[in-house]
Design a protein around this motif. Structure first.
Motif, PDB file in Angstrom:
ATOM      1  N   ARG A 156      -3.669   4.154   7.498  1.00 37.81           N
ATOM      2  CA  ARG A 156      -4.197   3.461   8.670  1.00 37.81           C
ATOM      3  C   ARG A 156      -4.300   1.957   8.417  1.00 37.81           C
ATOM      4  N   LEU A 157      -4.810   1.570   7.245  1.00 34.19           N
ATOM      5  CA  LEU A 157      -4.932   0.148   6.909  1.00 34.19           C
ATOM      6  C   LEU A 157      -3.564  -0.513   6.840  1.00 34.19           C
ATOM      7  N   LEU A 198      -8.716   4.175  -2.133  1.00 31.04           N
ATOM      8  CA  LEU A 198      -8.630   4.716  -0.778  1.00 31.04           C
ATOM      9  C   LEU A 198      -7.906   6.060  -0.760  1.00 31.04           C
ATOM     10  N   ASP A 199      -8.341   6.953   0.136  1.00 27.99           N
ATOM     11  CA  ASP A 199      -7.602   8.200   0.332  1.00 27.99           C
ATOM     12  C   ASP A 199      -6.349   7.891   1.153  1.00 27.99           C
ATOM     13  N   GLN A 230       0.819  -1.217   0.000  1.00 26.98           N
ATOM     14  CA  GLN A 230       0.000   0.000   0.000  1.00 26.98           C
ATOM     15  C   GLN A 230       0.851   1.264   0.000  1.00 26.98           C
ATOM     16  N   THR A 267      -8.635  -1.463  -2.133  1.00 25.65           N
ATOM     17  CA  THR A 267      -7.703  -0.420  -1.719  1.00 25.65           C
ATOM     18  C   THR A 267      -7.369   0.603  -2.799  1.00 25.65           C
ATOM     19  N   ASP A 322      -5.116   8.940   4.012  1.00 20.51           N
ATOM     20  CA  ASP A 322      -5.240   8.680   5.449  1.00 20.51           C
ATOM     21  C   ASP A 322      -5.752   7.275   5.725  1.00 20.51           C
ATOM     22  N   THR A 323      -6.772   6.853   4.970  1.00 21.13           N
ATOM     23  CA  THR A 323      -7.325   5.515   5.156  1.00 21.13           C
ATOM     24  C   THR A 323      -6.312   4.455   4.759  1.00 21.13           C
ATOM     25  N   ARG A 324      -5.593   4.704   3.675  1.00 24.78           N
ATOM     26  CA  ARG A 324      -4.575   3.755   3.217  1.00 24.78           C
ATOM     27  C   ARG A 324      -3.475   3.610   4.270  1.00 24.78           C
ATOM     28  N   GLN A 342     -10.926  -5.485   2.013  1.00 26.41           N
ATOM     29  CA  GLN A 342     -11.104  -4.063   1.731  1.00 26.41           C
ATOM     30  C   GLN A 342     -10.478  -3.703   0.386  1.00 26.41           C
TER      31      GLN A 342
END
Length: 241
Positions: free
Chosen positions: A85-86, A78-79, A59, A75, A81-83, A73
Motif C-alpha cells: 500500500r505504501l 512492515l508486513d 520497497q 519500512t 500488505d502495508t508495504r 515511515q
C-alpha cells in the motif's frame, strides 16, 4: 525542513545467503536523504549495487540491517500488505523498458495504478489521465494501444502512468536507455519539466555520465558504498544524452 523529507537511509546493509558459507554483503552501511524537489542521479559501474539499492528503495525488498524511511515511515518491519500500500501511494516507477500492457490503450495503461486502488474508472479519474496525456503531447493518441506508438511515445505513457499515483518519489531506472539520442533527450526534458511543475523527488539510476550530468545531484555507488554525494559539477558545454 523535516516535512520535505521523502526518503532517509540509515546504516542500510544488504546481505544474501545469510547464515550460509556463501553469504555475501552487497551494500555496506548506506546513509543518505532525498527531499521533495530534488532531482538526483545514482551512478556507479556494473556490480556496484545499484539494482539492489533500487529494489530496497522501491520497497520490493528489505535491508538486512539499517532502516529506510519513506515519508517518515520506517519500512524494514512492515508486513507485505502495508508495504504494498505504501509503495503504491508514495512511489512511481519508470523503467528502461516501458512495461505497458499491450491489450490496453494508452489511456487505460495510464489509469492502471489508480484503478488498482480505486477499483473503477470514475469520470474524474478519466479526466485526470486525459489531462496528463495532453500535457505530454499524447492527447490525440489516448485510444491507441502500445504497438501503435513509437518508443518515445510509449515511454511518455510510462512516465504519465507513474505520475498518476501522485507519488512523492519517482524512481527512474535507465529511463532513456532504450531510446535513440534525440528521443532520449526529449523524454528526459519532459521528465525534468514535469518534476519542475509537480515538485516530487526524483532518483535516476544510470550508468551513463551524460544523463547524470543533467541532474542536480549525483550519488556515486562503488562496491556497495557511497563514495561521493553532492551537486553535479557541470562542464561549460555539457554533453546531452
Amino acid at each position: 525542513m523535516a516535512d520535505d523529507l521523502v526518503l532517509r537511509l540509515d546504516g542500510v546493509r544488504k546481505r544474501y545467503n545469510v547464515g550460509l558459507p556463501s553469504e555475501i554483503e552487497v551494500l555496506h552501511g548506506l546513509d543518505f536523504e532525498l527531499r521533495r524537489g530534488e532531482f538526483a542521479a545514482l551512478i556507479g559501474p556494473s556490480g556496484s549495487g545499484k539494482t539492489t539499492l533500487l529494489n530496497l528503495l522501491g520497497q520490493l525488498d528489505s535491508p538486512t540491517e539499517g532502516e529506510i524511511e519513506l515519508l517518515g515511515q520506517p519500512t524494514r518491519a512492515l508486513d507485505n500488505d502495508t508495504r504494498t500500500r505504501l509503495r503504491g501511494e508514495a512511489i512511481g516507477f519508470v523503467f528502461q523498458f516501458h512495461h505497458l500492457l499491450p491489450a490496453f490503450t494508452a489511456l487505460e495503461n495510464v489509469m492502471m495504478p489508480r484503478l488498482a486502488r480505486e477499483g473503477r474508472p470514475t469520470p474524474a479519474l478519466v479526466a485526470e489521465a486525459k489531462e496528463l496525456l495532453e500535457a505530454v503531447g499524447l492527447g490525440a493518441l489516448a485510444d491507441r494501444k502500445p504497438m501503435a506508438l513509437s518508443g518515445g511515445q510509449q515511454q511518455r505513457v510510462a512516465i504519465v502512468r507513474a505520475l498518476m499515483a501522485r507519488p512523492a518519489l519517482l524512481l527512474a531506472d535507465e529511463p532513456t536507455g532504450n531510446l535513440d539520442t534525440q528521443t532520449a533527450d526529449e523524454v528526459f526534458a519532459l521528465l525534468r519539466r514535469l518534476h519542475a511543475e509537480r515538485g516530487f523527488a526524483v532518483l535516476v539510476v544510470t550508468h551513463d555520465p551524460r544523463l547524470a550530468d543533467r541532474c542536480d545531484r549525483v550519488i556515486e555507488l562503488v562496491d556497495g558504498r557511497i563514495v561521493s554525494d553532492g551537486p553535479r559539477v557541470r562542464s561549460a558545454s555539457p554533453a546531452r544524452p
